[in-house]
Design a protein around this motif. Structure first.
Motif, short mmCIF file in Angstrom:
data_model
loop_
_atom_site.label_atom_id
_atom_site.label_comp_id
_atom_site.label_asym_id
_atom_site.label_seq_id
_atom_site.Cartn_x
_atom_site.Cartn_y
_atom_site.Cartn_z
N PHE A 128 0.86 -1.19 0.00
CA PHE A 128 0.00 0.00 0.00
C PHE A 128 0.89 1.24 0.00
O PHE A 128 1.88 1.31 0.73
N PHE A 129 0.54 2.20 -0.83
CA PHE A 129 1.33 3.42 -0.96
C PHE A 129 0.51 4.63 -0.52
O PHE A 129 -0.69 4.69 -0.78
N LYS A 130 1.18 5.57 0.14
CA LYS A 130 0.59 6.87 0.44
C LYS A 130 1.32 7.93 -0.37
O LYS A 130 2.49 7.75 -0.73
N ALA A 131 0.62 9.01 -0.67
CA ALA A 131 1.18 9.98 -1.61
C ALA A 131 0.89 11.42 -1.21
O ALA A 131 -0.10 11.70 -0.52
N GLY A 132 1.76 12.31 -1.68
CA GLY A 132 1.59 13.74 -1.48
C GLY A 132 1.84 14.49 -2.78
O GLY A 132 2.72 14.10 -3.55
N LEU A 133 1.06 15.55 -3.02
CA LEU A 133 1.18 16.31 -4.27
C LEU A 133 1.31 17.80 -4.02
O LEU A 133 0.73 18.33 -3.06
N HIS A 134 2.02 18.44 -4.92
CA HIS A 134 2.13 19.90 -4.89
C HIS A 134 2.48 20.36 -6.30
O HIS A 134 3.06 19.60 -7.09
N ALA A 135 2.12 21.58 -6.63
CA ALA A 135 2.40 22.14 -7.96
C ALA A 135 3.11 23.47 -7.82
O ALA A 135 2.90 24.21 -6.84
N GLY A 136 3.92 23.80 -8.80
CA GLY A 136 4.61 25.08 -8.79
C GLY A 136 5.69 25.12 -9.86
O GLY A 136 5.81 24.21 -10.69
N ILE A 137 6.47 26.17 -9.82
CA ILE A 137 7.53 26.37 -10.82
C ILE A 137 8.80 25.65 -10.38
O ILE A 137 9.21 25.76 -9.22
N VAL A 138 9.40 24.90 -11.30
CA VAL A 138 10.67 24.22 -11.05
C VAL A 138 11.62 24.53 -12.20
O VAL A 138 11.21 24.98 -13.27
N THR A 139 12.89 24.25 -11.97
CA THR A 139 13.89 24.37 -13.03
C THR A 139 14.24 22.98 -13.51
O THR A 139 14.45 22.07 -12.71
N VAL A 140 14.29 22.79 -14.83
CA VAL A 140 14.66 21.50 -15.40
C VAL A 140 15.93 21.67 -16.23
O VAL A 140 16.08 22.65 -16.96
N THR A 141 16.85 20.73 -16.08
CA THR A 141 18.11 20.80 -16.82
C THR A 141 18.75 19.42 -16.85
O THR A 141 18.37 18.53 -16.08
N GLU A 142 19.69 19.22 -17.74
CA GLU A 142 20.46 17.97 -17.73
C GLU A 142 21.66 18.16 -16.81
O GLU A 142 22.26 19.23 -16.75
N VAL A 143 21.98 17.12 -16.07
CA VAL A 143 23.12 17.16 -15.16
C VAL A 143 24.00 15.94 -15.40
O VAL A 143 23.53 14.90 -15.88
#
Length: 354
Positions: A267-282
């Motif tokens: 059984f899994f529990k979950a949390g969610l949130h939305a907003g601005i993030v930065t995406v890049t290759e590392v």
């Protein structure tokens, strides 16, 4: 009929079909260029460049669909369900059948366009045919490798990396979901490391159902998984919530399997949130697409409150305000202090509206 086809060819399957259609058509066009420009055929059948292109654009899609169907069957029905020995045997049998299928279809296409003055056996062993078969096997292997690399990076990210889309950090508005396996320590102690790893492996294989709700599987961290959506896709049809319930529904459906194999019902529990993030290759020697920002940390902290708030699914009030559905019920849990955050965060519990 349309409804049946939409279920049969979902978006994930369509991406596989499209990949193999483009791959095989490009491969046969390339072969036509190599064989038809500035070279002379040694075999009985000789074609000019234009004739070669006609064959390529006919044979490519046919072989592409065949390869795509085989790949879908392997991913959904074979992979992780058979031993490595049987998997290698299946691959060997597949290679032989693939060449036989190629010969039959190619003979039919040649007969359709130009007429073939030789029988199919002579056609199969004509001068230069072995080189073509070797080329086809290599192309099939390369497409399979590209498919696996694409899966490791996330659907569609391989070609984005090749285009340099993530070379420079850029901002995106996204939804993040953190999923955590409950009682993981107890499961690990009871099952042992190897069998516990098999449990996690099976759970995350079943998590693949989330892609039907537009989810991108960002990371697996131990017994925790991180899903993400572009904001518009996550909000549409409440995909970010439906993904969780479709996953838990599948786990419940397979509860007998888990009970028999692992003596538990994960059984899994979950949390969610939305907003601005930065995406890049590392990374220089190991490339990875990474997201950075407070949005991710907040989603993780919200998930961490599930046990304390006795809820299976929590989300931020700010995300809840962007959702519009009558299928879910929300219970305000109040302003909760989260570790590492200066201000408290308004959190809601989610449940299916009965």
């Amino acid at each position: 009929m349309i409804s049946f086809l939409s279920k049969l060819i979902n978006k994930r399957r369509w991406r596989i079909i499209r990949f193999y259609l483009m791959g095989w058509t490009s491969a046969f066009v390339f072969l036509s260029i190599v064989r038809g420009v500035g070279t002379e055929e040694l075999g009985t059948l000789k074609f000019d460049f234009i004739s070669g292109l006609m064959i390529a654009f006919t044979l490519g899609p046919i072989m592409g669909i065949g390869s795509a169907v085989a790949q879908i069957l392997v991913e959904e029905r074979v992979y992780k369900h058979v031993s490595i020995g049987r998997l290698l045997l299946i691959n060997a049998i597949y290679s032989v059948l693939f060449i036989v299928l190629l010969i039959v279809i190619a003979y039919g296409v040649y007969e359709l366009y130009f007429g073939v003055p030789i029988d199919i056996i002579t056609f199969a062993f004509d001068t230069g045919s072995v080189a073509v078969y070797f080329y086809v096997i290599v192309v099939d292997l390369l497409l399979a490798i590209f498919r696996q690399v694409n899966l490791m990076l996330g659907e569609g990210n391989l070609f984005k990396l090749l285009r340099g889309k993530f070379y420079t950090p850029r901002e995106e508005e996204r939804i993040f979901m953190f999923l955590d396996l409950q009682s993981s320590t107890a499961h690990a102690e009871r099952l042992g490391h190897v069998k516990y790893s098999m449990l996690v492996q099976d759970c995350f294989n079943d998590l693949g159902v989330a892609v039907e709700n537009e989810a991108e599987i960002y990371q697996y961290v131990g017994d925790e998984a991180v899903l993400t959506w572009k904001l518009k896709q996550g909000l549409q049809n409440e995909n970010c919530l439906r993904a969780y319930y479709n996953f838990t529904k599948l786990l419940h459906k397979k509860s007998e399997h888990y009970q028999k194999k692992y003596d538990c019902k994960p059984f899994f529990k979950a949390g969610l949130h939305a907003g601005i993030v930065t995406v890049t290759e590392v990374g220089k020697y190991k490339k990875e697409i990474a997201y950075h920002g407070d949005t991710i940390n907040t989603a993780a902290r919200i998930q961490g409150q599930c046990n304390a708030l006795e809820s299976e699914l929590l989300l931020s009030e700010s995300l809840k305000g962007q959702l519009n559905s009558n299928d879910f019920a929300y219970t305000t849990m109040g302003s909760i202090p989260l570790k590492g955050k200066k201000d408290k965060v308004e959190i809601c519990a989610v449940s299916l509206d009965s």
